[in-house]
Write an enzyme that holds these catalytic residues in place. Structure first.
Site, short mmCIF file in Angstrom:
data_model
loop_
_atom_site.label_atom_id
_atom_site.label_comp_id
_atom_site.label_asym_id
_atom_site.label_seq_id
_atom_site.Cartn_x
_atom_site.Cartn_y
_atom_site.Cartn_z
N ASP A 40 0.87 -1.18 0.00
CA ASP A 40 0.00 0.00 0.00
C ASP A 40 0.90 1.23 0.00
O ASP A 40 2.11 1.13 0.24
CB ASP A 40 -0.88 -0.02 1.27
CG ASP A 40 -1.78 1.22 1.36
OD1 ASP A 40 -2.33 1.64 0.32
OD2 ASP A 40 -1.92 1.77 2.46
N SER A 41 0.30 2.39 -0.23
CA SER A 41 1.06 3.63 -0.13
C SER A 41 1.58 3.85 1.30
O SER A 41 2.46 4.67 1.50
CB SER A 41 0.17 4.81 -0.52
OG SER A 41 -0.89 4.95 0.41
N CYS A 78 -4.28 -1.17 -2.17
CA CYS A 78 -4.35 0.28 -2.32
C CYS A 78 -5.21 0.59 -3.54
O CYS A 78 -4.90 0.13 -4.65
CB CYS A 78 -2.92 0.80 -2.52
SG CYS A 78 -2.82 2.56 -2.86
N GLU A 138 -1.80 7.91 8.87
CA GLU A 138 -0.34 7.66 8.89
C GLU A 138 0.31 8.16 10.18
O GLU A 138 1.30 7.59 10.63
CB GLU A 138 0.33 8.32 7.67
CG GLU A 138 0.05 7.63 6.35
CD GLU A 138 0.72 6.27 6.19
OE1 GLU A 138 1.93 6.17 6.40
OE2 GLU A 138 0.00 5.30 5.86
N CYS A 158 -10.85 3.67 0.22
CA CYS A 158 -9.41 3.81 0.42
C CYS A 158 -9.09 2.92 1.60
O CYS A 158 -9.83 2.89 2.59
CB CYS A 158 -9.07 5.27 0.74
SG CYS A 158 -7.41 5.50 1.43
N HIS A 190 -7.02 3.06 3.91
CA HIS A 190 -6.76 3.72 5.20
C HIS A 190 -8.06 3.94 5.98
O HIS A 190 -8.04 4.04 7.20
CB HIS A 190 -6.09 5.08 4.98
CG HIS A 190 -4.63 5.00 4.66
ND1 HIS A 190 -4.16 4.59 3.43
CD2 HIS A 190 -3.53 5.30 5.39
CE1 HIS A 190 -2.83 4.63 3.43
NE2 HIS A 190 -2.42 5.07 4.60
#
Ligand code: DGL
Length: 280
Positions: free
Chosen positions: A31-32, A94, A172, A204, A206
Site C-alpha cells: 500500500d502507499s 491500495c 499515517e 481507500c 486507510h
C-alpha cells in the site's frame, strides 16, 4: 498500455521472468502506507496459515495527489522487491495503486495480482434511498476505473464521489479520532448525508481505521462498506488450499521504521517489526 498511462522509462525492460510459486512462499501485500494493514487483517483471517510480506510505501505517501505515472513506478519497484522475496501472489492493497498500476503489473510481471476497488456494487445493492457516497482519494475518484464500475453496477443509483484529501495523512500519524480528523470527516461526510446517502463506501484502505469516527458522524441509519473482505476471499481462491506457512508477517517500509512500528503496531493491534525497504 491499457491504463492509458504512458509507460515510465525506468519501468521499461523491467520484466521479471521467473518466480517460484511454492505452497510455502509468502503472499506479498503493499500500500502507499499503513492503510493496507486493514486489508491484511482480512487476508489473515481468510488464510491463517499463509506467510505475509507487507510493504508500506510511507516514504511516498500519500499517493492520492501524485501523478499516476509516479505511482506506477513505485508499484513496479515494490513488485520487484516482493518477487525477489519469492512472493507467490501480490495483493495491491491500495485503491490508488490499483487505478494507476494493476493492468500494467498484470501484463508485465509473472505473478497473479489482486487489486482493490471501491465496493460500489454491494453499496448500490444495499441502498434504500438510491443515493450512495464514495469516500476516496482524489486519484481514485477521478479514475476511469471507478467511472466504469459505477456505470456497470450502479444503474439507477445516484453515486456521489467524495475525495477526502488529508484523511490518509491522519491515519499515517495515528490520529484516528482527534479534533483535526473529526473535522475532516465531518467536512466530507456531511454533504453526502445532506444529499440523502444511506450507504457510504470506504474507497481507500486507510479509511477502515477511521470507521468508528465516520460511523459516529454518519449515524446509525447509514451503512459503511469496504472491500477488504471481498479481496481476502479472492486472494484465498487464487492462493488455493495448499497454503502452508506458519502465519509469519514481515514488514518493510520506505518511510520511518520507528513510525511503522509505533503507528502500524497500534493499527495492527500487536507489535510489528519493520525493516527498511531496500533500494527504494
Ligand atoms: N490506501 C490508499 C488507497 O487505498 C491510499 C492512497 C494514498 O496514499 O493517497 O488508495
Amino acid at each position: 498500455m491499457a491504463t492509458g498511462i504512458s509507460e515510465p522509462e525506468a519501468a521499461a525492460g523491467r520484466r521479471v521472468t521467473s518466480s517460484a510459486a511454492h505452497d510455502d512462499a509468502p503472499i506479498g501485500v503493499f500500500d502507499s502506507g499503513l492503510g493496507g494493514l486493514s486489508v491484511l487483517r482480512e487476508l489473515r483471517r481468510a488464510l491463517p496459515r499463509a506467510d505475509w510480506i507487507y510493504v508500506a510505501d510511507s516514504g511516498y505517501c500519500p499517493y492520492g495527489g501524485r501523478e499516476p505515472k509516479a505511482i506506477l513506478e513505485r508499484a513496479c519497484t515494490i513488485t520487484e522487491f516482493l518477487l525477489a522475496q519469492r512472493a507467490r501472489l501480490i495483493v495491491v492493497a491500495c485503491n490508488a495503486a490499483t487505478v494507476a498500476a494493476a493492468e500494467y503489473l498484470r501484463a508485465n510481471y509473472p505473478s497473479a495480482f489482486v487489486g482493490m476497488e471501491p465496493a460500489v456494487k454491494p453499496a448500490a445493492a444495499a441502498s434504500r434511498s438510491g443515493v450512495i457516497g464514495v469516500l476516496t482519494t482524489t486519484l481514485t475518484a477521478r479514475g476511469e476505473r471507478l467511472r466504469r464500475l459505477v456505470e456497470r453496477h450502479a444503474a439507477g443509483v445516484r453515486v456521489l464521489m467524495q475525495p477526502c484529501p488529508g484523511l490518509v495523512e491522519q491515519v499515517e500519524i495515528g490520529d484516528l479520532d482527534g479534533v483535526q480528523t473529526r473535522a475532516l470527516v465531518a467536512q466530507y461526510v456531511d454533504p453526502l448525508l445532506a444529499a440523502g446517502a444511506d450507504v457510504l463506501v470506504l474507497g481507500c484502505t486507510h479509511y477502515p481505521f477511521l470507521r468508528r469516527v465516520i460511523a459516529e458522524r454518519a449515524g446509525s441509519g447509514v451503512r459503511l462498506i469496504d472491500t477488504g473482505e471481498a479481496v481476502a476471499r479472492r486472494t484465498a481462491e487464487l492462493a488455493g488450499v495448499q497454503v502452508s506457512g506458519g502465519g509469519e508477517l514481515r514488514c518493510f517500509t520506505s518511510g520511518s521504521t520507528e513510525i511503522m512500528q509505533r503507528v502500524g503496531g497500534r493499527l495492527w493491534g500487536a507489535p510489528i517489526h519493520a525493516a527498511a525497504l531496500p533500494h527504494h
